[in-house]
Structure formats: structure tokens, C-alpha cells
Design an enzyme around this catalytic site. Structure first.
Site, mmCIF file in Angstrom:
data_model
loop_
_atom_site.group_PDB
_atom_site.id
_atom_site.type_symbol
_atom_site.label_atom_id
_atom_site.label_comp_id
_atom_site.label_asym_id
_atom_site.label_seq_id
_atom_site.Cartn_x
_atom_site.Cartn_y
_atom_site.Cartn_z
ATOM 1 N N LYS A 1 -22.083 -9.836 -14.217
ATOM 2 C CA LYS A 1 -21.565 -11.133 -14.649
ATOM 3 C C LYS A 1 -20.489 -11.695 -13.698
ATOM 4 O O LYS A 1 -19.958 -10.960 -12.847
ATOM 5 C CB LYS A 1 -21.006 -10.989 -16.071
ATOM 6 C CG LYS A 1 -22.078 -10.675 -17.124
ATOM 7 C CD LYS A 1 -21.474 -10.666 -18.529
ATOM 8 C CE LYS A 1 -22.524 -10.416 -19.593
ATOM 9 N NZ LYS A 1 -21.947 -10.477 -20.964
ATOM 10 N N TYR B 1 -29.220 -17.462 -23.069
ATOM 11 C CA TYR B 1 -28.489 -16.962 -24.242
ATOM 12 C C TYR B 1 -28.807 -17.750 -25.511
ATOM 13 O O TYR B 1 -28.027 -17.714 -26.466
ATOM 14 C CB TYR B 1 -26.982 -16.982 -23.963
ATOM 15 C CG TYR B 1 -26.493 -15.754 -23.217
ATOM 16 C CD1 TYR B 1 -26.559 -14.484 -23.793
ATOM 17 C CD2 TYR B 1 -25.947 -15.851 -21.946
ATOM 18 C CE1 TYR B 1 -26.106 -13.354 -23.122
ATOM 19 C CE2 TYR B 1 -25.483 -14.727 -21.264
ATOM 20 C CZ TYR B 1 -25.569 -13.480 -21.865
ATOM 21 O OH TYR B 1 -25.111 -12.359 -21.204
ATOM 22 N N PHE C 1 -19.011 -18.184 -30.170
ATOM 23 C CA PHE C 1 -18.625 -18.014 -28.768
ATOM 24 C C PHE C 1 -19.667 -18.553 -27.784
ATOM 25 O O PHE C 1 -19.513 -18.419 -26.579
ATOM 26 C CB PHE C 1 -18.333 -16.535 -28.466
ATOM 27 C CG PHE C 1 -19.468 -15.598 -28.807
ATOM 28 C CD1 PHE C 1 -20.549 -15.440 -27.950
ATOM 29 C CD2 PHE C 1 -19.453 -14.873 -29.993
ATOM 30 C CE1 PHE C 1 -21.594 -14.584 -28.266
ATOM 31 C CE2 PHE C 1 -20.493 -14.006 -30.318
ATOM 32 C CZ PHE C 1 -21.564 -13.869 -29.452
ATOM 33 N N ARG D 1 -27.720 0.733 -21.571
ATOM 34 C CA ARG D 1 -26.736 0.346 -22.593
ATOM 35 C C ARG D 1 -25.626 1.405 -22.681
ATOM 36 O O ARG D 1 -24.467 1.083 -22.911
ATOM 37 C CB ARG D 1 -27.416 0.181 -23.955
ATOM 38 C CG ARG D 1 -28.548 -0.833 -23.982
ATOM 39 C CD ARG D 1 -28.167 -2.246 -24.219
ATOM 40 N NE ARG D 1 -27.342 -2.461 -25.378
ATOM 41 C CZ ARG D 1 -26.859 -3.667 -25.706
ATOM 42 N NH1 ARG D 1 -27.127 -4.724 -24.948
ATOM 43 N NH2 ARG D 1 -26.108 -3.825 -26.760
ATOM 44 N N THR E 1 -19.798 -3.581 -26.289
ATOM 45 C CA THR E 1 -19.565 -4.997 -25.948
ATOM 46 C C THR E 1 -18.079 -5.271 -25.710
ATOM 47 O O THR E 1 -17.709 -5.920 -24.727
ATOM 48 C CB THR E 1 -20.081 -5.901 -27.092
ATOM 49 O OG1 THR E 1 -21.435 -5.549 -27.378
ATOM 50 C CG2 THR E 1 -20.001 -7.371 -26.717
ATOM 51 N N ARG F 1 -18.009 -0.987 -18.774
ATOM 52 C CA ARG F 1 -17.115 -1.925 -19.463
ATOM 53 C C ARG F 1 -15.722 -1.332 -19.671
ATOM 54 O O ARG F 1 -14.719 -2.050 -19.595
ATOM 55 C CB ARG F 1 -17.752 -2.370 -20.778
ATOM 56 C CG ARG F 1 -18.859 -3.419 -20.532
ATOM 57 C CD ARG F 1 -19.689 -3.663 -21.748
ATOM 58 N NE ARG F 1 -20.531 -4.853 -21.621
ATOM 59 C CZ ARG F 1 -21.488 -5.157 -22.500
ATOM 60 N NH1 ARG F 1 -21.729 -4.375 -23.529
ATOM 61 N NH2 ARG F 1 -22.204 -6.254 -22.336
ATOM 62 N N ASN G 1 -17.189 -9.397 -19.948
ATOM 63 C CA ASN G 1 -17.391 -7.951 -20.061
ATOM 64 C C ASN G 1 -18.359 -7.381 -19.024
ATOM 65 O O ASN G 1 -19.038 -6.394 -19.252
ATOM 66 C CB ASN G 1 -17.781 -7.571 -21.492
ATOM 67 C CG ASN G 1 -19.082 -8.207 -21.922
ATOM 68 O OD1 ASN G 1 -19.690 -8.942 -21.146
ATOM 69 N ND2 ASN G 1 -19.524 -7.926 -23.121
ATOM 70 N N HIS H 1 -24.542 -7.443 -18.424
ATOM 71 C CA HIS H 1 -25.500 -7.674 -19.515
ATOM 72 C C HIS H 1 -26.620 -6.664 -19.353
ATOM 73 O O HIS H 1 -27.019 -6.345 -18.235
ATOM 74 C CB HIS H 1 -26.100 -9.093 -19.423
ATOM 75 C CG HIS H 1 -27.329 -9.245 -20.277
ATOM 76 N ND1 HIS H 1 -27.263 -9.572 -21.607
ATOM 77 C CD2 HIS H 1 -28.654 -9.062 -19.991
ATOM 78 C CE1 HIS H 1 -28.500 -9.594 -22.111
ATOM 79 N NE2 HIS H 1 -29.358 -9.292 -21.152
ATOM 80 N N GLU I 1 -36.732 -11.131 -20.658
ATOM 81 C CA GLU I 1 -35.600 -11.406 -19.760
ATOM 82 C C GLU I 1 -35.977 -11.149 -18.297
ATOM 83 O O GLU I 1 -35.524 -11.875 -17.408
ATOM 84 C CB GLU I 1 -34.395 -10.564 -20.174
ATOM 85 C CG GLU I 1 -33.815 -11.011 -21.516
ATOM 86 C CD GLU I 1 -32.630 -10.181 -21.979
ATOM 87 O OE1 GLU I 1 -32.103 -10.485 -23.058
ATOM 88 O OE2 GLU I 1 -32.235 -9.216 -21.275
HETATM 89 P P1 ADP Z 1 -24.109 -7.204 -25.648
HETATM 90 O O1 ADP Z 1 -23.935 -7.997 -24.352
HETATM 91 O O2 ADP Z 1 -23.287 -5.946 -25.653
HETATM 92 O O3 ADP Z 1 -25.559 -6.974 -26.008
HETATM 93 P P2 ADP Z 1 -23.986 -9.323 -27.695
HETATM 94 O O4 ADP Z 1 -25.469 -9.506 -27.557
HETATM 95 O O5 ADP Z 1 -23.423 -9.166 -29.077
HETATM 96 O O6 ADP Z 1 -23.444 -8.102 -26.827
HETATM 97 O O7 ADP Z 1 -23.248 -10.588 -27.070
HETATM 98 C C1 ADP Z 1 -23.693 -11.174 -25.871
HETATM 99 C C2 ADP Z 1 -22.503 -11.525 -25.022
HETATM 100 O O8 ADP Z 1 -21.731 -12.545 -25.678
HETATM 101 C C3 ADP Z 1 -21.495 -10.379 -24.803
HETATM 102 O O9 ADP Z 1 -21.866 -9.493 -23.785
HETATM 103 C C4 ADP Z 1 -20.227 -11.146 -24.462
HETATM 104 O O10 ADP Z 1 -20.212 -11.605 -23.110
HETATM 105 C C5 ADP Z 1 -20.345 -12.365 -25.384
HETATM 106 N N1 ADP Z 1 -19.622 -12.129 -26.648
HETATM 107 C C6 ADP Z 1 -20.009 -11.324 -27.676
HETATM 108 N N2 ADP Z 1 -19.103 -11.330 -28.678
HETATM 109 C C7 ADP Z 1 -18.111 -12.186 -28.272
HETATM 110 C C8 ADP Z 1 -16.876 -12.637 -28.852
HETATM 111 N N3 ADP Z 1 -16.483 -12.207 -30.057
HETATM 112 N N4 ADP Z 1 -16.129 -13.512 -28.139
HETATM 113 C C9 ADP Z 1 -16.509 -13.962 -26.937
HETATM 114 N N5 ADP Z 1 -17.661 -13.570 -26.329
HETATM 115 C C10 ADP Z 1 -18.445 -12.697 -26.976
#
Ligand code: ADP
Length: 140
Positions: A11, A51, A59, A87, A93, A104, A114, A117, A128
Site C-alpha cells: 500500500k 474496494y 472508512f 494473511r 488488520t 503489519r 496498514n 492487502h 482480485e
Molecule cells: P483486511 O485488509 O485485514 O482484510 P478489512 O477487509 O476489514 O481488513 O478492511 C480493508 C481495509 O480497510 C484495511 O486493510 C484497512 O486499510 C481499512 N480499514 C479497515 N478497518 C478500518 C478502520 N476502522 N478505519 C480505517 N480504515 C480501516
């Protein structure tokens, strides 16, 4: 366990801090093979489409703006159980919850910024990968 492919994105917070090599070393050390990789700058439209599943989340706007803010490195990782393994290497996350040694834990700045992805299931991995790569770009 079967050989799988998963879509990974390094990212903007990480490309900006020149961390691509360190992150790729973590993948390779875990036995994941980088079978395709390119550095691109997403438009807001492209980031929004990628997304789309999070469209209703609070968010979403912030996430799309972040993903389009700087270049990203999109890549396909291959290996035994690659989806779950990636993962695991990524970590939780929220970096505050991520285990020691994960990407992370080591590099993420916040729950939003973070660093990486990774696809979460075989169906999303296939979708994807097709979003970013043509079959010709995948060299196993
Ligand atoms: P992951 O990337 O671990 O699969 P998610 O699918 O829940 O997590 O979320 C996608 C992305 O959205 C996260 O990697 C992060 O960049 C962003 N995100 C998730 N939760 C939050 C939050 N509470 N506030 C801001 N950004 C968030």
C-alpha cells in the site's frame, strides 16, 4: 494442501517509505513466490471499484483516498495454502493487534494505513488477480 495464488498489494504508506524490498523478503522467507508484480498509481475510481465491497463502511472514503494517494505495488503470490499463509505473514488488520514478526506489526502506521492487502478467500483471490493482471502476466 493445494498450491494457491493470492493477490497482494503493497500500500501507499509502504511504497512511500521505500519498504517494498523488506516486505517482499518477508513473503519470500515464508515460502511465497512472487509470480507477478507491478508498480502502479490507482485513480480514485479504480481504488473505489477494487474496494467496492466496503462501500457501506464508514472508512470507505478515507480508504479510497489513501489507496489513490501514492503508487502501490500489486503482486501475485503463489505457494502451498498461499491465501492463509499470506494473511498470517501480514498480521491483523489493526497493527495494535498484530503478532510479533508480522508485516503489519513491524511496518503499519494505523488500522487504515496498514501497509499490505491480501485476498481473504479463493473466490476473492481469483477476482482480485483478474482485476489487475492478464493471464499473460502470470509466470508460474
Ligand atoms: P483486511 O485488509 O485485514 O482484510 P478489512 O477487509 O476489514 O481488513 O478492511 C480493508 C481495509 O480497510 C484495511 O486493510 C484497512 O486499510 C481499512 N480499514 C479497515 N478497518 C478500518 C478502520 N476502522 N478505519 C480505517 N480504515 C480501516
Amino acid at each position: 494442501m493445494a498450491t494457491e495464488r493470492t493477490l497482494s498489494i503493497i500500500k501507499p504508506d509502504a511504497t512511500k517509505r521505500n519498504l517494498t524490498g523488506k516486505i517482499n523478503a518477508k513473503f519470500e522467507d515464508a515460502g511465497l513466490r512472487i509470480v507477478a508484480q507491478k508498480r502502479i498509481k490507482l485513480s480514485s475510481e479504480q481504488a473505489g471499484k477494487f474496494y467496492e465491497v466496503h462501500k457501506e463502511r464508514p472508512f470507505y472514503g478515507e480508504l479510497v483516498e489513501f489507496m489513490a494517494s501514492e503508487p502501490v505495488v500489486v503482486q501475485v503470490l503463489e505457494g502451498e495454502g498461499a491465501i492463509a499463509k499470506n494473511r498470517e505473514v501480514m498480521g491483523a488488520t489493526n497493527p495494535a493487534d498484530a503478532a510479533e514478526g508480522t508485516i503489519r506489526k513491524e511496518f503499519a502506521l494505523s488500522v487504515g494505513e496498514n501497509t499490505v492487502h491480501g485476498s481473504d478467500a479463493p473466490e476473492t483471490a481469483a477476482q482480485e488477480i483478474a482485476f489487475f493482471f492478464s493471464g499473460l502476466e502470470l509466470v508460474g
